[in-house]
Design a protein around this motif. Sequence first.
Motif, PDB file in Angstrom:
ATOM      1  N   ARG A 110       0.822  -1.210   0.000  1.00 28.63           N
ATOM      2  CA  ARG A 110       0.000   0.000   0.000  1.00 28.63           C
ATOM      3  C   ARG A 110       0.861   1.267   0.000  1.00 28.63           C
ATOM      4  NH1 ARG A 110      -3.152  -3.002   3.665  1.00 28.63           N
ATOM      5  NH2 ARG A 110      -2.168  -1.906   5.426  1.00 28.63           N
ATOM      6  N   SER A 111       1.984   1.239   0.723  1.00 33.79           N
ATOM      7  CA  SER A 111       2.857   2.422   0.766  1.00 33.79           C
ATOM      8  C   SER A 111       3.498   2.690  -0.593  1.00 33.79           C
ATOM      9  CB  SER A 111       3.937   2.227   1.833  1.00 33.79           C
ATOM     10  OG  SER A 111       4.786   1.133   1.497  1.00 33.79           O
ATOM     11  N   ARG A 112       3.816   1.614  -1.342  1.00 29.15           N
ATOM     12  CA  ARG A 112       4.390   1.796  -2.680  1.00 29.15           C
ATOM     13  C   ARG A 112       3.367   2.399  -3.634  1.00 29.15           C
ATOM     14  NH1 ARG A 112       7.650  -3.974  -3.339  1.00 29.15           N
ATOM     15  NH2 ARG A 112       9.345  -3.477  -1.860  1.00 29.15           N
TER      16      ARG A 112
ATOM     17  N   ASP B 137       0.824   4.321  -2.820  1.00 27.13           N
ATOM     18  CA  ASP B 137       0.610   5.713  -2.442  1.00 27.13           C
ATOM     19  C   ASP B 137       1.750   6.609  -2.920  1.00 27.13           C
ATOM     20  OD1 ASP B 137      -1.711   4.898  -1.251  1.00 27.13           O
ATOM     21  OD2 ASP B 137      -0.861   4.780   0.783  1.00 27.13           O
ATOM     22  N   ALA B 138       2.971   6.053  -2.911  1.00 24.09           N
ATOM     23  CA  ALA B 138       4.120   6.856  -3.344  1.00 24.09           C
ATOM     24  C   ALA B 138       4.077   7.138  -4.835  1.00 24.09           C
ATOM     25  CB  ALA B 138       5.424   6.140  -2.977  1.00 24.09           C
TER      26      ALA B 138
END
Length: 262
Positions: free
Chosen positions: A47-49, A51-52
């Motif tokens: 999920r963080s990838r 969002d980035a």
Amino acid sequence: MLFRNLLIALTLSGLAACAPQIPDSGQGVGFDNSPEAQRARDEALARSRIDAQQPQTVLPPAAPVSSGPLDATGIGAGAGAVPGSAAATAAETQRILVETRPELGSQLPATEAPASPVTLTPQRPAASGASEVGISDENDFGAVAERETIESDAARLQENAAQFEVIAPEALPERTGNEGPNIVAYALQTSNPVGQRVYSRSSLGAASRAARNCAQYASPDKAQMDFLSRGGPERDAKGLDPDGDGYACSWDPRPFRRASQG
């Protein structure tokens, strides 16, 4: 003996009970390596990838409400203008001019933006007394076609032709005979190559004498003219032609011969 062994066993048991617990290095320190915990960590990383990679939308700051007068667009000038607008740019320009060039900054009104450049054309000339400078539209076919005709082109060509001045060629001036020997005529009259002996010369100290005397002339042409004026090529009064070819101080007649042949 039995009592001593029993005492030793009790002592070792007490020490083992007081020893600290050593964690399993395979489990990690303070981490849960269970399958569920590992799956949760992988999902959070994914999920963080995502969002980035998504572009971030940054909203501009809200424009302050102007308390001053409004310009033609309804936006207040000066401190209340929207950042990036013409009024804000004008205000910032004036502020910089006041700080750096007070004599220029004081000439700009506070609510007036700098005038945009104006392109001048023959249909839109500058006002009388104005200092506007535009860019020529000579390469614009439409603009040229509007103001030019076949008749105007013909008149302009006729005007340009009238400005030309035709100068007729004149005859070369006659030589008066006071300019000295003509080395060009002499070069065309001779045919022997440079270094071929034609006239007798004295060989005693001829080379050193020629080098010393030739150094007195600015060029071989000057030396040849003086050589001919002193009775050359038959006579060599100053020893300028030690090899007797008729050419003083290494003067070469071949350039003049080639020029006459075209």
